[in-house]
Design a protein around this motif. Structure first.
Motif, PDB file in Angstrom:
ATOM      1  N   LYS A   1      -6.708  12.887   1.644  1.00 43.78           N
ATOM      2  CA  LYS A   1      -6.034  13.502   3.114  1.00 43.78           C
ATOM      3  C   LYS A   1      -5.388  14.491   2.918  1.00 43.78           C
ATOM      4  O   LYS A   1      -3.976  14.612   3.086  1.00 43.78           O
ATOM      5  CB  LYS A   1      -5.298  12.299   3.659  1.00 43.78           C
TER       6      LYS A   1
ATOM      7  N   ASP B   1     -10.820  11.857  -1.691  1.00 45.67           N
ATOM      8  CA  ASP B   1     -10.756  10.620  -0.645  1.00 45.67           C
ATOM      9  C   ASP B   1      -9.059  11.356  -0.411  1.00 45.67           C
ATOM     10  O   ASP B   1      -8.156  10.593   0.827  1.00 45.67           O
ATOM     11  CB  ASP B   1     -10.328   9.259  -1.063  1.00 45.67           C
TER      12      ASP B   1
ATOM     13  N   SER C   1       1.300   5.009  -0.079  1.00 40.70           N
ATOM     14  CA  SER C   1       1.179   6.828   0.357  1.00 40.70           C
ATOM     15  C   SER C   1       2.241   8.148  -0.401  1.00 40.70           C
ATOM     16  O   SER C   1       3.342   7.846   0.234  1.00 40.70           O
ATOM     17  CB  SER C   1       1.395   6.347   1.854  1.00 40.70           C
TER      18      SER C   1
ATOM     19  N   ARG D   1       0.826  -0.649   0.374  1.00 39.56           N
ATOM     20  CA  ARG D   1       0.225  -0.248  -0.186  1.00 39.56           C
ATOM     21  C   ARG D   1       0.267   1.453  -0.212  1.00 39.56           C
ATOM     22  O   ARG D   1       1.734   1.508   1.205  1.00 39.56           O
ATOM     23  CB  ARG D   1      -0.955   0.181   1.438  1.00 39.56           C
TER      24      ARG D   1
ATOM     25  N   ILE E   1      -1.693  12.083   0.758  1.00 39.68           N
ATOM     26  CA  ILE E   1      -1.207  12.874   1.885  1.00 39.68           C
ATOM     27  C   ILE E   1      -1.443  14.323   1.631  1.00 39.68           C
ATOM     28  O   ILE E   1       0.062  14.371   0.742  1.00 39.68           O
ATOM     29  CB  ILE E   1      -0.796  12.259   2.972  1.00 39.68           C
TER      30      ILE E   1
ATOM     31  N   HIS F   1      -2.180   3.891  -2.407  1.00 40.08           N
ATOM     32  CA  HIS F   1      -3.769   3.651  -1.158  1.00 40.08           C
ATOM     33  C   HIS F   1      -3.768   5.055  -0.399  1.00 40.08           C
ATOM     34  O   HIS F   1      -5.247   4.877  -0.004  1.00 40.08           O
ATOM     35  CB  HIS F   1      -2.285   2.949   0.110  1.00 40.08           C
ATOM     36  N   GLU F   2      -3.248   6.265  -0.754  1.00 39.78           N
ATOM     37  CA  GLU F   2      -3.878   7.262  -0.506  1.00 39.78           C
ATOM     38  C   GLU F   2      -2.407   8.248  -0.511  1.00 39.78           C
ATOM     39  O   GLU F   2      -1.437   8.123  -0.789  1.00 39.78           O
ATOM     40  CB  GLU F   2      -3.963   7.630   1.426  1.00 39.78           C
TER      41      GLU F   2
END
Length: 297
Positions: A72, A70, A23, A21, A50, A47-48
């Motif tokens: 962050k 989505d 980031s 995953r 930021i 995965h994300e």
């Protein structure tokens, strides 16, 4: 049209190694005009993402949310790029963390190359503009000369073979975080602490070396900033890096293990990676043909 899933991950032990995953940590300050380009070129299945914002006075945060619902959003608690990265790392939940600038100078399409180096066995994948396949359309002769001198100093002091100490496009497994010893806590304040500024890349690069982690250099191409003015100052920031080398040599940060190694990324030898080394046009419209992606757990 090329497949958007062209990076074949090796089957190694552990779910994180097989399907990491990822980031992506992006520090921002007044980058609203640059984010559409950067976000358009991100691999589809990270995965994300930021965004760590330093109290921008433009529409950076609303733009990030509009482009990627989505996303962050993290508000840094002090000032400086180093503090932004520390806050982003603290908020990340992925197996791999990628450091990506928001100004368009770093190509998000290179992320799978960094991930491949980590999956192939590296602890820390360090971008370099000065290896075969790398380059820069932004660096000046003076900055390149200064970087070479700082490289030499770092390599003598820390027993490394870095070719691009001051480049900030890096990726690493989250097990590296304790070795970095970055401080993201504390109450919000205007005061900048040691490590909160542009010396962050030097701190990270020296601490992973002192921790004896396996470091792999990955060729990367640096473009010019798309919009806005850079906060870099050749002499001021060069002196901060030099001071960082001196401080890190004696401050005991980083934890010892097996001898550090720095190698060229093994994936650069493959045909897919060789093709990816050629700089691509910067327009978001071209992203469909060139964005490669990795699977996330």
């Amino acid at each position: 049209m090329r497949s958007r899933h062209v990076l074949g991950l090796h089957q190694e032990s552990g779910q994180a190694r097989q399907h990491p995953r990822v980031s992506v940590v992006i520090p921002t300050y007044n980058e609203a005009k640059n984010l559409p380009h950067v976000f358009a070129l991100l691999p589809e299945d990270v995965h994300e993402v930021i965004v760590v914002d330093g109290r921008s006075v433009d529409d950076t945060v609303p733009t990030a949310r509009a482009l990627r619902p989505d996303v962050k959003i993290v508000m840094q608690n002090r000032i400086g790029k180093g503090n932004a990265m520390a806050c982003g790392f603290a908020a990340a939940t992925g197996d791999i963390l990628v450091m990506l600038d928001a100004d368009g100078s770093a190509d998000p399409r290179e992320i799978p190359r960094f991930v491949a180096a980590l999956v192939d066995g590296a602890d820390f994948a360090k971008g370099t503009r000065f290896a075969n396949g790398g380059g820069s359309s932004d660096i000046t002769r003076m900055r390149a000369w200064g970087n070479r001198q700082l490289n030499r100093a770092a390599n003598v002091l820390f027993g490394t073979r870095y070719t691009d100490l001051c480049y900030g496009y890096n990726a690493f497994w989250r097990h590296c975080l304790p070795h970095l010893e970055l401080e993201a806590g504390g109450r919000p304040q205007e005061e900048r602490l040691w490590g909160d500024g542009f010396e962050i890349e030097t701190l990270i690069n020296t601490r992973v070396a002192k921790a004896k982690l396996r470091i792999v250099e990955v060729p990367s191409f640096e473009f010019e900033r798309i919009h806005g003015q850079s906060n870099l100052n050749t002499w001021r920031d060069g002196m901060r890096v030099l001071r960082a080398l001196a401080v890190e040599r004696v401050n005991g940060k980083g934890r010892a293990g097996t001898p550090a190694t720095i190698t060229a990324a093994a994936t650069a030898a493959t045909a897919a990676s060789a093709a990816a080394l050629t700089p691509q046009p910067r327009t978001p419209a071209d992203s469909d043909a060139e964005v490669v992606a990795f699977r996330s757990a």
